[in-house]
Design a protein around this motif. Structure first.
Motif, PDB file in Angstrom:
ATOM      1  N   LYS A   1     -12.959  -1.482   3.834  1.00  0.00           N
ATOM      2  CA  LYS A   1     -13.269  -2.622   4.724  1.00  0.00           C
ATOM      3  C   LYS A   1     -12.571  -3.907   4.257  1.00  0.00           C
ATOM      4  CE  LYS A   1     -16.100   0.309   6.590  1.00  0.00           C
ATOM      5  NZ  LYS A   1     -15.641   1.117   7.750  1.00  0.00           N
ATOM      6  N   ALA A   2     -11.419  -3.757   3.639  1.00  0.00           N
ATOM      7  CA  ALA A   2     -10.710  -4.925   3.103  1.00  0.00           C
ATOM      8  C   ALA A   2      -9.805  -5.537   4.170  1.00  0.00           C
ATOM      9  CB  ALA A   2      -9.868  -4.518   1.896  1.00  0.00           C
ATOM     10  N   PRO A   3      -9.761  -6.855   4.251  1.00  0.00           N
ATOM     11  CA  PRO A   3      -8.821  -7.490   5.179  1.00  0.00           C
ATOM     12  C   PRO A   3      -7.387  -7.318   4.683  1.00  0.00           C
ATOM     13  CG  PRO A   3      -9.861  -9.142   3.802  1.00  0.00           C
ATOM     14  CD  PRO A   3     -10.547  -7.842   3.490  1.00  0.00           C
ATOM     15  N   ILE A   4      -6.458  -7.272   5.619  1.00  0.00           N
ATOM     16  CA  ILE A   4      -5.037  -7.194   5.301  1.00  0.00           C
ATOM     17  C   ILE A   4      -4.380  -8.494   5.760  1.00  0.00           C
ATOM     18  CG2 ILE A   4      -2.865  -5.969   5.745  1.00  0.00           C
ATOM     19  CD1 ILE A   4      -4.572  -3.475   6.373  1.00  0.00           C
TER      20      ILE A   4
ATOM     21  N   ALA B   1      -9.061  -7.647  -0.969  1.00  0.00           N
ATOM     22  CA  ALA B   1      -8.057  -7.975   0.041  1.00  0.00           C
ATOM     23  C   ALA B   1      -6.761  -7.222  -0.234  1.00  0.00           C
ATOM     24  CB  ALA B   1      -7.788  -9.480   0.072  1.00  0.00           C
TER      25      ALA B   1
ATOM     26  N   ASN C   1      -2.294   1.374   4.675  1.00  0.00           N
ATOM     27  CA  ASN C   1      -3.080   0.277   5.246  1.00  0.00           C
ATOM     28  C   ASN C   1      -4.331   0.764   5.969  1.00  0.00           C
ATOM     29  OD1 ASN C   1      -1.280  -1.659   4.387  1.00  0.00           O
ATOM     30  ND2 ASN C   1      -0.722  -2.378   6.412  1.00  0.00           N
TER      31      ASN C   1
ATOM     32  N   GLN D   1      -8.184   0.320   4.756  1.00  0.00           N
ATOM     33  CA  GLN D   1      -9.015  -0.602   5.522  1.00  0.00           C
ATOM     34  C   GLN D   1     -10.276   0.096   6.028  1.00  0.00           C
ATOM     35  OE1 GLN D   1      -7.429  -2.466   9.259  1.00  0.00           O
ATOM     36  NE2 GLN D   1      -7.630  -4.330   8.035  1.00  0.00           N
ATOM     37  N   LYS D   2     -10.130   1.352   6.431  1.00  0.00           N
ATOM     38  CA  LYS D   2     -11.276   2.112   6.929  1.00  0.00           C
ATOM     39  C   LYS D   2     -12.306   2.347   5.825  1.00  0.00           C
ATOM     40  CE  LYS D   2     -12.474   6.601   8.961  1.00  0.00           C
ATOM     41  NZ  LYS D   2     -11.933   7.899   9.456  1.00  0.00           N
TER      42      LYS D   2
ATOM     43  N   ALA E   1      -3.002  -0.566  11.816  1.00  0.00           N
ATOM     44  CA  ALA E   1      -4.056  -1.297  11.117  1.00  0.00           C
ATOM     45  C   ALA E   1      -4.096  -2.722  11.645  1.00  0.00           C
ATOM     46  CB  ALA E   1      -3.820  -1.292   9.610  1.00  0.00           C
ATOM     47  N   HIS E   2      -5.161  -3.400  11.343  1.00  0.00           N
ATOM     48  CA  HIS E   2      -5.296  -4.803  11.763  1.00  0.00           C
ATOM     49  C   HIS E   2      -5.003  -5.720  10.587  1.00  0.00           C
ATOM     50  CE1 HIS E   2      -6.775  -8.456  13.612  1.00  0.00           C
ATOM     51  NE2 HIS E   2      -7.533  -8.664  12.540  1.00  0.00           N
ATOM     52  N   ALA E   3      -4.109  -6.670  10.799  1.00  0.00           N
ATOM     53  CA  ALA E   3      -3.790  -7.652   9.756  1.00  0.00           C
ATOM     54  C   ALA E   3      -3.933  -9.063  10.307  1.00  0.00           C
ATOM     55  CB  ALA E   3      -2.379  -7.427   9.231  1.00  0.00           C
TER      56      ALA E   3
ATOM     57  N   THR F   1       0.809  -1.218   0.000  1.00  0.00           N
ATOM     58  CA  THR F   1       0.000   0.000   0.000  1.00  0.00           C
ATOM     59  C   THR F   1       0.846   1.273   0.000  1.00  0.00           C
ATOM     60  OG1 THR F   1      -0.230   0.149   2.428  1.00  0.00           O
ATOM     61  CG2 THR F   1      -1.833  -1.240   1.242  1.00  0.00           C
TER      62      THR F   1
END
Length: 283
Positions: free
Chosen positions: A82-85, A60, A74, A78-79, A117-119, A40
Motif C-alpha cells: 500500500k505504498a505510494p509511488i 514510499a 510497481n 503497491q498492492k 500502477a498509480h503514481a 522497483t
C-alpha cells in the motif's frame, strides 16, 4: 538472478538481471534507503523483490524514470505494501499504462512488461524514513528522469543519468546535450556516494563523471572531424565504434553505433546525415 547487499551506510542494494549464454546482461538495481524504495527493478523478478522486502517495511516508492527496468514491480509492491509511488509528472501516464512503452522483443525477454500502477507527482523535496531528499531534473536518458539527493549524507541516487563505462552504442531517444547537462549538474551537487541504476555504487564519483563528460566531448569532436573530411555517419561509426553487430541484432536496432555517431554530430550542430562536399584535392 536476484542478489542483495548493503554497500554503504545501511542502504540496501538489490540487483536484478537475466542471463544469455551464461552471461549476466542489462542489470537493473533498486535501493532501499530508510523508508524509501528507489526504483522497483524488472517485472520478471518482481516476486523475488517482494519476497525479499516482506520483512523490510517501507513507506514510499520513487521511480527515477518510467523505463521498464525501473518500475517492473510497481503494481505488486503497491498492492501488497500500500505504498505510494512518486515520479516526475511526465512519467505518470507511462506508469499507469506501461503499454505506451511499446517494448521490443529483447526488452520483453530481459525485463518484461510492468503492470499498471498509480503514481503521484514527486515534489521538490521528499521526506521518507527519516531521510530528506532534494529532487533534481536529470533529462537526457529520458525527459522524465530525476535525481534524488540526500544532502546531509551526500548520497545521490542517479538512476540511469550516469552509466559507467564508455558508450559504444546509443539509443535514438537519448539527447546527448541534455545528458551532458545532467552530468554537469551531478558535478555541481558533489555527491560523496552515487548509487547508479545498474548497481554500481561509486564513492566520490566526481572523477568518473568528469571522465564521462570528456569521453563524450572528445568522441563528438572526433566524429565531427571525420564528417568534415567527407565521411558519412555509417563510415564514421565503423571507424570509431566497430563491432556493434551483436548489439544491433539482439536489440533489433534499438541500440547502434550509428545512433551514437548521429547524436555526436547533432550535438556538434551538424544536422544532416549526408557528408559535406569534399573540397577539391581532398578526394
Amino acid at each position: 538472478m536476484f542478489r542483495a547487499d548493503t554497500p554503504v551506510g545501511g542502504v540496501v542494494r538489490m540487483v536484478m538481471s537475466r542471463e544469455l549464454f551464461g552471461k549476466e546482461l542489462y542489470p537493473a538495481a533498486c535501493y532501499l534507503v530508510g523508508g524509501l524504495l528507489v526504483d522497483t527493478g524488472i517485472a520478471h523478478l518482481r516476486k523475488n523483490l517482494v519476497s525479499y522486502l516482506m520483512d523490510k517495511p517501507f513507506e514510499a516508492i520513487v521511480n527515477t524514470h518510467a523505463h521498464e527496468d525501473h518500475m517492473g514491480a510497481n503494481a505488486l509492491l503497491q498492492k501488497i505494501f500500500k505504498a505510494p509511488i512518486y515520479a516526475h509528472r511526465e512519467a505518470l501516464p507511462v506508469i499507469a499504462r506501461p503499454g505506451l512503452l511499446k517494448l521490443l522483443p529483447y526488452q520483453k525477454y530481459y525485463f518484461g512488461l510492468p503492470a499498471p500502477a498509480h503514481a503521484e507527482p514527486i515534489a521538490e523535496v521528499l521526506e521518507a524514513g527519516g531521510n530528506r531528499f532534494r529532487v533534481h531534473l536529470a533529462s537526457g536518458h529520458s525527459p522524465d528522469h530525476v535525481l534524488l539527493h540526500e544532502e546531509e549524507r551526500g548520497w545521490l541516487f542517479c538512476g540511469d543519468a550516469f552509466i559507467p563505462g564508455q558508450d559504444r552504442v546509443f539509443r535514438g531517444s537519448y539527447d546527448l546535450a541534455e545528458i551532458l547537462g545532467t552530468l554537469r549538474r551531478i558535478l555541481d551537487l558533489a555527491p560523496e556516494v552515487m548509487f547508479t541504476g545498474m548497481g554500481a555504487v561509486l564513492k566520490r564519483p566526481g572523477a568518473k563523471v568528469r571522465g564521462k563528460i570528456s569521453q563524450y566531448e572528445e568522441a563528438a569532436e572526433r566524429a565531427a572531424e571525420l564528417f568534415r573530411t567527407g565521411l558519412g555517419e555509417k563510415e564514421i561509426s565503423r571507424k570509431l565504434f566497430p563491432g556493434d553487430r551483436m548489439v544491433r541484432i539482439v536489440t533489433t536496432g534499438d541500440f547502434t553505433a550509428l545512433k551514437l555517431v548521429h547524436a555526436f554530430l547533432r550535438y556538434k550542430g551538424i544536422g544532416t546525415i549526408s557528408p559535406p562536399a569534399v573540397p577539391e584535392g581532398m578526394s
